[in-house]
Scaffold this motif. Structure first.
Motif, mmCIF file in Angstrom:
data_model
loop_
_atom_site.group_PDB
_atom_site.id
_atom_site.type_symbol
_atom_site.label_atom_id
_atom_site.label_comp_id
_atom_site.label_asym_id
_atom_site.label_seq_id
_atom_site.Cartn_x
_atom_site.Cartn_y
_atom_site.Cartn_z
ATOM 1 N N GLU A 42 26.201 -13.916 7.944
ATOM 2 C CA GLU A 42 26.946 -15.169 8.025
ATOM 3 C C GLU A 42 27.677 -15.213 9.362
ATOM 4 O O GLU A 42 28.472 -14.326 9.666
ATOM 5 C CB GLU A 42 27.977 -15.270 6.901
ATOM 6 C CG GLU A 42 27.383 -15.265 5.520
ATOM 7 C CD GLU A 42 28.423 -15.257 4.428
ATOM 8 O OE1 GLU A 42 28.052 -15.577 3.287
ATOM 9 O OE2 GLU A 42 29.603 -14.915 4.700
ATOM 10 N N THR A 44 30.071 -17.618 11.800
ATOM 11 C CA THR A 44 30.899 -18.824 11.867
ATOM 12 C C THR A 44 31.547 -18.916 13.237
ATOM 13 O O THR A 44 31.887 -17.910 13.856
ATOM 14 C CB THR A 44 31.999 -18.818 10.780
ATOM 15 O OG1 THR A 44 32.751 -17.614 10.874
ATOM 16 C CG2 THR A 44 31.387 -18.921 9.392
ATOM 17 N N GLY A 63 26.106 -26.556 8.771
ATOM 18 C CA GLY A 63 25.504 -25.244 8.643
ATOM 19 C C GLY A 63 23.990 -25.354 8.704
ATOM 20 O O GLY A 63 23.419 -26.415 8.446
ATOM 21 N N THR A 74 32.465 -23.506 10.415
ATOM 22 C CA THR A 74 33.704 -22.793 10.085
ATOM 23 C C THR A 74 33.542 -21.956 8.820
ATOM 24 O O THR A 74 32.689 -22.241 7.978
ATOM 25 C CB THR A 74 34.879 -23.779 9.859
ATOM 26 O OG1 THR A 74 34.638 -24.527 8.669
ATOM 27 C CG2 THR A 74 35.080 -24.707 11.054
ATOM 28 N N ARG A 75 34.363 -20.943 8.709
ATOM 29 C CA ARG A 75 34.379 -20.106 7.513
ATOM 30 C C ARG A 75 34.768 -20.962 6.301
ATOM 31 O O ARG A 75 34.223 -20.816 5.219
ATOM 32 C CB ARG A 75 35.379 -18.950 7.705
ATOM 33 C CG ARG A 75 35.669 -18.143 6.490
ATOM 34 C CD ARG A 75 34.752 -16.995 6.169
ATOM 35 N NE ARG A 75 34.195 -16.300 7.290
ATOM 36 C CZ ARG A 75 32.955 -15.803 7.268
ATOM 37 N NH1 ARG A 75 32.198 -15.928 6.218
ATOM 38 N NH2 ARG A 75 32.473 -15.173 8.300
ATOM 39 N N LEU A 78 31.798 -22.882 5.222
ATOM 40 C CA LEU A 78 30.812 -21.980 4.645
ATOM 41 C C LEU A 78 31.090 -21.749 3.157
ATOM 42 O O LEU A 78 30.164 -21.610 2.363
ATOM 43 C CB LEU A 78 30.778 -20.650 5.396
ATOM 44 C CG LEU A 78 29.756 -19.627 4.909
ATOM 45 C CD1 LEU A 78 28.339 -20.181 5.002
ATOM 46 C CD2 LEU A 78 29.877 -18.345 5.716
#
Length: 141
Positions: A42, A44, A63, A74-75, A78
């Protein structure tokens, strides 16, 4: 046996993951973060929207997945789109390098039929359907 099957899927999708790793260099060189989680890398760009510039906020997507690499703006985002993106990771595990062709062919077929290349794409419909039950927080918002 399941462990070996996961390794085979990872290897089968590795050409697509290589594309994801190359693209991941962009946010990582700009201060982004990466972590391995549940069988996918992952990546970000920022923790939340406040840390993003105007250009990044205008991106047409939040995403995208290439093999076992999930790229998210961005986290925070996500957390919302993660279940959907993980379905795409599973699809790459099934289709491997053929996924690029299959996804493109599905989009083209929808365009020929006068439909949306994204919203009516078979793989997107499947990802929305399989991830719908995993995102109750998004429906509540």
């Amino acid at each position: 046996m399941k462990h070996w099957l996961e390794i085979v899927k990872l290897l089968w999708a590795s050409p697509c993951s290589a594309v994801g790793i190359l693209l991941a260099c962009i946010p990582l060189l700009a201060g982004g973060r990466a972590r391995w989680s549940s069988g996918a890398l992952e990546v970000t760009y920022r923790e939340n929207q406040a840390g993003c510039g105007k250009l990044v906020r205008k991106l047409p997507f939040r995403g995208i997945v290439f093999g076992h690499v999930i790229l998210a703006v961005t986290r925070e985002e996500l957390q919302i789109i993660g279940p959907h993106e993980r379905v795409h990771v599973q699809q790459y595990g099934r289709w491997g390098p053929l996924f690029f062709f299959a996804y493109g062919a599905s989009s083209l077929w929808q365009l020929i039929r006068g439909r949306s290349a994204y919203w009516d794409n078979h793989f997107e419909i499947q990802a929305r359907a399989l991830s719908a039950h995993a995102r109750p927080q998004e429906r509540a918002a």
